[in-house]
Design an enzyme around this catalytic site. Structure first.
Site, PDB file in Angstrom:
ATOM      1  N   CYS A 110       0.888  -1.167   0.000  1.00  0.00           N
ATOM      2  CA  CYS A 110       0.000   0.000   0.000  1.00  0.00           C
ATOM      3  C   CYS A 110       0.917   1.205   0.000  1.00  0.00           C
ATOM      4  CB  CYS A 110      -0.905   0.000   1.229  1.00  0.00           C
ATOM      5  SG  CYS A 110      -1.857   1.531   1.385  1.00  0.00           S
ATOM      6  N   CYS A 113      -0.760   4.378   2.294  1.00  0.00           N
ATOM      7  CA  CYS A 113      -0.792   4.286   3.767  1.00  0.00           C
ATOM      8  C   CYS A 113      -0.218   2.926   4.112  1.00  0.00           C
ATOM      9  CB  CYS A 113      -2.169   4.577   4.352  1.00  0.00           C
ATOM     10  SG  CYS A 113      -3.583   3.812   3.547  1.00  0.00           S
ATOM     11  N   SER A 114      -0.995   2.036   4.696  1.00  0.00           N
ATOM     12  CA  SER A 114      -0.462   0.692   4.960  1.00  0.00           C
ATOM     13  C   SER A 114      -1.602  -0.307   4.968  1.00  0.00           C
ATOM     14  CB  SER A 114       0.283   0.657   6.289  1.00  0.00           C
ATOM     15  OG  SER A 114       1.425   1.479   6.223  1.00  0.00           O
ATOM     16  N   CYS A 115      -2.519  -0.187   4.000  1.00  0.00           N
ATOM     17  CA  CYS A 115      -3.669  -1.080   3.947  1.00  0.00           C
ATOM     18  C   CYS A 115      -3.205  -2.532   3.861  1.00  0.00           C
ATOM     19  CB  CYS A 115      -4.540  -0.747   2.740  1.00  0.00           C
ATOM     20  SG  CYS A 115      -5.270   0.891   2.863  1.00  0.00           S
TER      21      CYS A 115
END
Lengths: 213, 220
Positions: A110, A113-115
């Site tokens: 991601c 962000c950090s999905c």
């Protein structure tokens, strides 16, 4: 090593850091104002620290390896097929499974962000959330893979899945050779978290034996 | 917005240095447990949504975003949203001392309700009478656009041509999503070849699949 700014073994007799004080101050403010229930905080931590994690994803992959109808279901409607285990909820509402094979290797990132698919893998590791991984996975996936000890043949098609929406991706690694007749429970031992993100392959039976010795 | 969170293709950020996966704890310090659970618990108050949550982290100075750890960015965003929603005043945040109770209208979930909420999740697809403009196999170009607000079109895809692989359905449009506004647009999986994205510095035997909403795209 800069993993979330704290060493594992830092001396707990040190005075609390600025960030520790900032979090403590916010927590006590919100509790005093009646905006959060402390029991809710504990329950959320307990769930994501102890009850949701890669053990869920391993069950999905092992079943995909042993049950062709399930494997097809994952392709047709991954959210429902994964939900069959009861793995549902936040950051797993819309699942897609991508299969590795001899000529295809999938990798999930991601960049914005950090999905990450919490329902099957739990919370993401520090490296997945880090700027080095997020910046390079899309531009130099083969270079990123070598940092995890994974080298692919030049003719393998590398597919990088940038999780820019609420769709969440789970990699189904290739079933290792020499596992004919293995049960799903045995196969789970070969499946690693990192193989379900796509930065490595599943373990081979030889690697498993080596790790046990 | 073109800020420190939009990292695809950036150089100079160093090695990845993964921890051994069998030894990595879920949290590395107790304050991370708190930053995580405070963020989730306050999100369940219903005054903002996940897109506003992301935007609250993105609005930091890019240098600060990059220097912070992940949960420091979460904490920063949560503080911003608490202030902007009016649930906490700037003075309360600065002093840590409450000046008054929470508004009567707010519902604070207890542990069972919170667990049920995260177990249920919040689907992002919506039932809307929207006709998808593109079909699988169509070539599309990501628009050359640079909004100051929140968007999920990564910079490295803008201006680049890809091919529609799949229609995921009609999904909530992050760029305009507020507690009062929920727009839905077709969400597509779009495949971009490595050399289309990165030119001669890319890997022609690699591709990137990004999920992109119809307003981000134009026919190619």
């Amino acid at each position: 090593m800069p993993h979330d700014g704290h060493d594992h073994d830092h001396d707990h007799t040190e005075p609390p850091s600025d960030i520790e004080l900032r979090v403590k101050s916010l927590e006590s403010l919100l509790v005093e104002k009646g905006l959060v229930d402390p029991a809710t905080l504990d329950a959320l931590v307990d769930r994501y620290e102890h009850h949701v994690g890669p053990q869920n994803g391993k069950k999905v992959v092992a079943r995909a390896w042993t049950d062709p109808a399930y494997r097809q279901w994952l392709q047709d409607d991954a959210s429902a097929a994964i939900g069959d285990f009861g793995f549902k909820g936040r950051q797993g509402e819309h699942m897609v499974c991508v299969e590795n094979g001899p000529k295809v290797h999938n990798l999930v990132v991601c960049t914005l962000c950090s999905c990450y698919p919490w329902t099957v893998l739990g919370l993401p590791p520090v490296w997945y959330k880090s700027a080095p991984y997020r910046s390079r996975a899309v531009a130099d996936p083969r270079g990123v893979l070598t940092e995890f000890g994974t080298t692919l043949a030049p003719d393998v098609d590398v597919r990088v899945w940038d999780s820019t929406s609420e769709m969440r991706y789970l990699v189904i690694p290739e079933r290792p050779a020499g596992t004919d007749g293995w049960t799903a429970e045995q196969l789970e031992q070969l499946i690693t978290r990192n193989s379900m993100i796509g930065v490595e392959k599943a373990r081979t039976p030889e690697e498993l034996k080596g790790a046990a010795e | 917005m073109n800020s420190g969170h939009d990292l695809g293709g950036m150089h100079g950020l160093g090695p990845i240095n993964p921890e051994p996966q069998d030894e990595e704890p879920v949290f590395h310090a107790d304050w991370e447990r708190k930053a995580f659970s405070l963020t989730l618990a306050t999100a369940l108050l219903g005054r903002w949504n996940i897109d506003m949550g992301r935007h609250s982290r993105e609005r930091q100075h890019p240098a600060r975003y990059l220097m912070n750890t992940y949960y420091e960015n979460w904490l920063t965003g949560t503080e911003v949203l608490l202030k902007e929603s009016g649930l906490v005043t700037a003075e309360e945040m600065a002093t840590g001392k409450p000046q008054g109770p929470a508004p009567n209208s707010i519902h604070v979930p207890g542990p069972d309700e919170a667990l049920n909420a995260v177990k249920a999740g919040g689907p992002a697809d919506i039932d809307a009478p929207v006709q998808a403009q593109y079909a699988v196999g169509d070539a599309v170009r990501v628009k050359n656009f640079h909004p100051l607000g929140h968007t999920r079109a990564p910079r490295y895809t803008r201006g680049r041509v890809g091919v529609i692989q799949r229609l995921h359905g009609i999904h909530v449009y992050p760029d305009t999503h507020t507690p009062d506004v929920t727009e839905g647009y077709p969400l597509y999986s779009v495949r971009f070849e490595g050399d289309e994205l990165w030119g001669p510095d890319g890997d022609a035997k690699s591709s990137v699949y990004a999920d992109l909403w119809e307003p981000y795209l134009e026919p190619a």
